[in-house]
Design a protein around this motif. Structure first.
Motif, mmCIF file in Angstrom:
data_model
loop_
_atom_site.group_PDB
_atom_site.id
_atom_site.type_symbol
_atom_site.label_atom_id
_atom_site.label_comp_id
_atom_site.label_asym_id
_atom_site.label_seq_id
_atom_site.Cartn_x
_atom_site.Cartn_y
_atom_site.Cartn_z
ATOM 1 N N LYS A 1 -10.925 32.428 34.211
ATOM 2 C CA LYS A 1 -10.962 32.383 32.746
ATOM 3 C C LYS A 1 -9.774 33.135 32.161
ATOM 4 O O LYS A 1 -9.301 34.108 32.742
ATOM 5 N N PRO B 1 -8.601 35.165 28.763
ATOM 6 C CA PRO B 1 -9.110 35.744 27.512
ATOM 7 C C PRO B 1 -8.426 35.148 26.285
ATOM 8 O O PRO B 1 -7.234 34.845 26.320
ATOM 9 N N ASN B 2 -9.185 34.958 25.242
ATOM 10 C CA ASN B 2 -8.695 34.468 23.944
ATOM 11 C C ASN B 2 -8.064 33.085 23.997
ATOM 12 O O ASN B 2 -7.302 32.716 23.103
ATOM 13 N N ALA B 3 -8.370 32.308 25.024
ATOM 14 C CA ALA B 3 -7.847 30.939 25.116
ATOM 15 C C ALA B 3 -8.692 30.027 24.231
ATOM 16 O O ALA B 3 -9.870 30.300 23.987
ATOM 17 N N GLU C 1 -11.133 27.016 23.195
ATOM 18 C CA GLU C 1 -12.366 26.613 23.876
ATOM 19 C C GLU C 1 -12.120 25.525 24.930
ATOM 20 O O GLU C 1 -12.766 25.505 25.967
ATOM 21 N N HIS D 1 2.116 27.232 24.171
ATOM 22 C CA HIS D 1 1.153 28.277 24.531
ATOM 23 C C HIS D 1 0.806 28.184 26.015
ATOM 24 O O HIS D 1 0.753 29.199 26.715
#
Length: 161
Positions: A45, A47-49, A51, A156
């Motif tokens: 995972k 973070p802050n990616a 959804e 990004h």
């Protein structure tokens, strides 16, 4: 995997596609962009990616972001199972994995059996659909990879990887 082809069509008028399932719908992408198809591996995972970004995987030393196509297309998240696959795509020097419910086949179809998608093709966002292939026994929804991610999202993901 079955390969379908019509002998009456010139080779330049043939689309070679990888078809896959998301829910009960069959989709396809141009095989030119597909680098490999992998069984589901450990996804880390981020973070802050957003959804729709499932996380990242390590593929032979390269960090590759994985996008859950179900979520990206506006469908509910689904638990991964034995049929889940990651289709690794390369476009514009960006390597991305697309998480799909199952990979179905490599298929060759004549371009002339595809047409623009109607306003409502399926239960997903139609922004990502380039055309619909009308096969004898089913419809094949062709995904436009260039529309799956905006330019900002691509930038990004390059930073994530």
């Amino acid at each position: 995997m079955e390969i379908l082809e019509s002998n009456s069509v010139a080779a330049t008028d043939i689309l070679q596609l990888v078809s896959f399932m998301i829910g009960s719908e069959e989709y396809a992408v141009d095989i030119f962009y597909v680098k490999e198809i992998n069984r589901l591996s450990h996804i880390t995972k981020v973070p802050n990616a957003p959804e729709f970004i499932e996380g990242v995987i390590n593929l032979r030393g390269r960090i590759i972001p994985v996008i859950d196509l179900r979520v990206r297309m506006g469908l509910p998240k689904k638990a991964h199972d034995k049929d889940s696959r990651i289709i690794v795509i390369e476009d514009n020097n960006l390597l991305v994995g697309f998480l799909v419910d199952a990979v179905k086949e490599v298929i060759r179809i004549p371009k002339n059996i595809t047409e623009e998608p109607p306003e409502i093709v399926s239960s997903v966002k139609t922004d990502f659909i380039s055309s619909v292939g009308k096969l004898e026994d089913r419809l094949l929804i062709l995904i436009d990879l260039k529309k799956i991610l905006s330019k900002d999202e691509q930038d990004h993901l390059k930073n994530v990887a």
